[in-house]
Design a protein around this motif. Structure first.
Motif, PDB file in Angstrom:
ATOM      1  N   THR A 136       0.562  -1.232   0.297  1.00 37.17           N
ATOM      2  CA  THR A 136       0.032   0.294   0.023  1.00 37.17           C
ATOM      3  C   THR A 136       0.893   1.296  -0.313  1.00 37.17           C
ATOM      4  O   THR A 136       2.228   0.858  -0.303  1.00 37.17           O
ATOM      5  CB  THR A 136      -1.276   0.022   0.883  1.00 37.17           C
ATOM      6  N   LYS A 181      -4.823 -10.123   9.088  1.00 38.89           N
ATOM      7  CA  LYS A 181      -4.739 -10.376   8.532  1.00 38.89           C
ATOM      8  C   LYS A 181      -6.353  -9.001   8.421  1.00 38.89           C
ATOM      9  O   LYS A 181      -6.430  -9.054   9.339  1.00 38.89           O
ATOM     10  CB  LYS A 181      -5.689 -10.652   7.599  1.00 38.89           C
ATOM     11  N   ALA A 182      -6.140  -8.321   7.689  1.00 38.45           N
ATOM     12  CA  ALA A 182      -8.009  -7.753   7.688  1.00 38.45           C
ATOM     13  C   ALA A 182      -8.731  -7.537   6.573  1.00 38.45           C
ATOM     14  O   ALA A 182      -7.726  -7.577   5.706  1.00 38.45           O
ATOM     15  CB  ALA A 182      -7.217  -5.580   8.234  1.00 38.45           C
ATOM     16  N   ARG A 184     -12.487  -7.148   5.248  1.00 40.90           N
ATOM     17  CA  ARG A 184     -13.684  -5.601   4.859  1.00 40.90           C
ATOM     18  C   ARG A 184     -14.966  -6.911   5.081  1.00 40.90           C
ATOM     19  O   ARG A 184     -14.937  -7.557   3.683  1.00 40.90           O
ATOM     20  CB  ARG A 184     -13.622  -5.156   4.316  1.00 40.90           C
ATOM     21  N   VAL A 190     -14.215  -2.575   9.341  1.00 47.24           N
ATOM     22  CA  VAL A 190     -12.867  -2.980   8.982  1.00 47.24           C
ATOM     23  C   VAL A 190     -12.723  -4.155  10.238  1.00 47.24           C
ATOM     24  O   VAL A 190     -12.361  -3.577  10.865  1.00 47.24           O
ATOM     25  CB  VAL A 190     -11.818  -2.519   8.643  1.00 47.24           C
ATOM     26  N   LEU A 227      -4.480   1.152   9.092  1.00 46.22           N
ATOM     27  CA  LEU A 227      -5.632   0.503   8.636  1.00 46.22           C
ATOM     28  C   LEU A 227      -6.729   1.127   8.293  1.00 46.22           C
ATOM     29  O   LEU A 227      -7.298   1.576   6.834  1.00 46.22           O
ATOM     30  CB  LEU A 227      -6.001  -0.672   9.152  1.00 46.22           C
ATOM     31  N   LYS A 231      -6.705   2.089   4.132  1.00 47.19           N
ATOM     32  CA  LYS A 231      -8.717   1.414   4.551  1.00 47.19           C
ATOM     33  C   LYS A 231      -9.513   1.272   2.831  1.00 47.19           C
ATOM     34  O   LYS A 231     -10.073   0.378   2.171  1.00 47.19           O
ATOM     35  CB  LYS A 231     -10.086   2.469   5.194  1.00 47.19           C
ATOM     36  N   ILE A 234      -8.244  -2.370   1.429  1.00 45.99           N
ATOM     37  CA  ILE A 234      -8.889  -3.192   1.891  1.00 45.99           C
ATOM     38  C   ILE A 234      -9.805  -4.295   0.711  1.00 45.99           C
ATOM     39  O   ILE A 234     -11.416  -4.005   1.020  1.00 45.99           O
ATOM     40  CB  ILE A 234      -9.219  -3.404   3.212  1.00 45.99           C
ATOM     41  N   SER A 241      -8.254 -10.177   1.378  1.00 46.15           N
ATOM     42  CA  SER A 241      -7.721  -9.366   3.000  1.00 46.15           C
ATOM     43  C   SER A 241      -6.660  -8.297   2.312  1.00 46.15           C
ATOM     44  O   SER A 241      -5.725  -8.420   1.052  1.00 46.15           O
ATOM     45  CB  SER A 241      -7.504 -10.341   3.583  1.00 46.15           C
ATOM     46  N   LEU A 242      -6.358  -7.790   3.433  1.00 41.21           N
ATOM     47  CA  LEU A 242      -4.860  -6.814   3.575  1.00 41.21           C
ATOM     48  C   LEU A 242      -3.993  -7.752   4.529  1.00 41.21           C
ATOM     49  O   LEU A 242      -4.515  -7.204   5.778  1.00 41.21           O
ATOM     50  CB  LEU A 242      -5.352  -5.707   3.718  1.00 41.21           C
ATOM     51  N   PRO A 271      -2.612  -6.183  -0.282  1.00 44.52           N
ATOM     52  CA  PRO A 271      -3.469  -6.221  -0.129  1.00 44.52           C
ATOM     53  C   PRO A 271      -2.938  -8.374  -0.896  1.00 44.52           C
ATOM     54  O   PRO A 271      -2.369  -7.837  -1.632  1.00 44.52           O
ATOM     55  CB  PRO A 271      -4.251  -5.905  -1.381  1.00 44.52           C
TER      56      PRO A 271
END
Length: 495
Positions: A136, A181-182, A184, A190, A227, A231, A234, A241-242, A271
């Motif tokens: 990112t 991981k994050a 959405r 998130v 994050l 955002k 994501i 996921s991120l 990502p």
């Protein structure tokens, strides 16, 4: 005492005071009683000259007043004989020793510098979005020194790190990292999955190789802020996921193996799609008894870089033999085929039927004996499987001969690996070093049965009349938690 009343001050200022007080320990008690040790001696002049401190005049005035009062009281007590010279020195020493050490990570001090140029976000395509290939626009960066502790965290535009050629990380692999991981959800929120476990594991890994301690809660809050900044990176599609990679490295520029005096902690985001684009299609593992990923007394239970570089050659050898990963089997001289370890970067699970009359199901994974990484997904699978209630769940020593014998007798129901990157990965067979192949069952129809269930509907399942597939059932359950289809304490919303 004055020093006990300084908790309202930033830790860096306390550190300055502590140094000044320590330097004055050698001054005579008589000088103290005569008032020859001024307030400037106690660091007030230094603090007053700090720009951030002068911005808070009220705190400065309170410190000035409390220090003045304390000095007068001690001089009076000493002069009247109520306080001996030894007691005076002891009290001063206690004040110094009770002060906090160098500063810890402080989320309140976080500084944000946004990038002026933003990259185009890649499309969520499992075939083209390679794991960890794209980062990112921003990164989190925090530096540490033995003298001053952690500096203010900063979110900056993603860019190269500046390291001295003699930095210890480059020569002695003093480095550790995490993988999380994050996600959405369909509600737009998130979520992080059990991030407290990642922070604790990073803390333990750092401690094992002499890197500095840190405030786990504060670091997590800094990651959440990163994050929020990123955002838009994501993905919202299920399975995407991120990926979050916190890393800590020793940056002290000394060509000598010694505890580091300088370190850096940084976090980058990427990502990602499925680690294995084939989804729940099973893979084969090469059984490796010659190379050791970990050994008793080592660092196999920590996520340090030194555990991974030696696996590259065995991984290449596995690929040459048509295998996707390596199963490391540690030889212990007991003639049982060796102790089963990890499968590449995955924890291994085996679901088998017992040989007793009731043919009880048992899910087995190697115990955390110091050679096994305490995976977050591993722990989650153990807890979820226990809640299913139709099998015995065991963490114990697992010898390869037991798997081989159970497979030849048709008692192996499923074998799969787990990890943050791959989640749940079924295994279709093992290839031994002599070329012998051991085929394993995988009921793809049973797995698809569970995957096709409506998100969030697993609580209504009737397991007595449904096909057995832990791979499918666990995958659906974890996805429900990741993306918020099911409310669960493991799911942490980033507001």
């Amino acid at each position: 005492m004055t020093m006990r009343r300084l908790k309202c001050l930033p830790r860096f200022f306390k550190y300055l005071l502590k140094n000044d007080l320590s330097n004055e320990r050698g001054r005579s008690v008589s000088s103290f009683s005569q008032g020859e040790i001024s307030l400037q001696t106690f660091g007030l002049k230094r603090l007053h000259n700090e720009p951030i401190f002068s911005a808070n005049q009220q705190v400065h005035n309170q410190l000035f007043h409390s220090t003045t009062t304390s000095l007068k009281m001690r001089r009076q007590e000493y002069s009247s004989g109520l306080l001996s010279g030894r007691a005076l020195q002891q009290q001063t020493a206690e004040c110094i020793d009770n002060l906090p050490g160098p500063s810890n990570i402080s989320f309140q001090d976080l500084v944000l510098q946004r990038s002026k140029t933003l990259k185009v976000k890649p499309k969520p395509d499992a075939q083209t979005l390679k794991f960890g290939a794209v980062c990112t626009d921003h990164m989190l960066q925090i530096t540490w020194t033995e003298a001053h502790g952690w500096k203010a965290p900063a979110i900056n535009p993603l860019g190269p790190l500046t390291l001295h050629p003699c930095s210890q990380v480059l020569h002695y692999a003093i480095e550790c990292f995490e993988g999380m991981k994050a996600f959405r959800g369909k509600d737009g929120c998130v979520r992080l999955f059990r991030p407290d476990m990642n922070m604790h594991r990073l803390f333990c890994s750092a401690a094992r190789i002499g890197l500095p301690h840190f405030d786990k809660v504060a670091l997590l809050e800094c990651i959440k802020e990163l994050l929020r900044v990123e955002k838009d990176w994501i993905p919202s599609e299920e399975g995407f996921s991120l990926y979050i990679r916190p890393t800590m490295i020793a940056t002290d520029s000394v060509l000598g193996l010694a505890p580091t005096k300088e370190a850096m902690l940084f976090v980058v985001l990427s990502p990602v799609g499925p680690y294995f684009p084939s989804g729940l299609k099973p893979i084969r593992l090469l059984v490796d008894t010659k190379h050791a990923r970990a050994f008793p007394g080592g660092v196999g239970n920590n996520k340090v870089g030194g555990n991974y570089a030696p696996t590259l050659v065995p991984q290449k050898q596995a690929a040459e033999r048509g295998c996707s990963q390596v199963l490391y089997v540690l030889q212990d001289g007991l003639g049982k085929g060796g102790l089963v370890g990890e499968a590449g970067a995955m924890n291994l699970f085996v679901l088998l039927r017992s040989t007793n009359l009731n043919e009880e199901l048992e899910l087995v994974t190697p115990a955390l004996d110091g050679t096994i990484l305490p995976g977050v997904t591993r722990d989650s699978v153990l807890r979820l499987s226990k809640s299913f209630g139709n099998m015995k769940v065991s963490e114990r020593q697992l010898y390869f001969n037991e798997i081989e014998d159970a497979a030849s007798e048709g008692r192996v129901i499923e074998v799969f690996g787990t990890g943050t990157a791959c989640m749940i990965q079924p295994i279709s067979g093992f290839v031994k070093e002599d070329g012998t192949e051991i085929s394993l069952k995988f009921d793809s129809k049973a797995a698809e049965y569970w995957l096709r269930k409506l998100p969030g509907s697993l609580s209504n399942c009737n397991q007595d009349y449904e096909p057995i597939s832990l791979c499918g059932r666990l995958t659906r359950k974890l996805l429900d938690i990741y993306y918020g289809y099911t409310e669960h304490p493991w799911s942490v919303v980033v507001n």
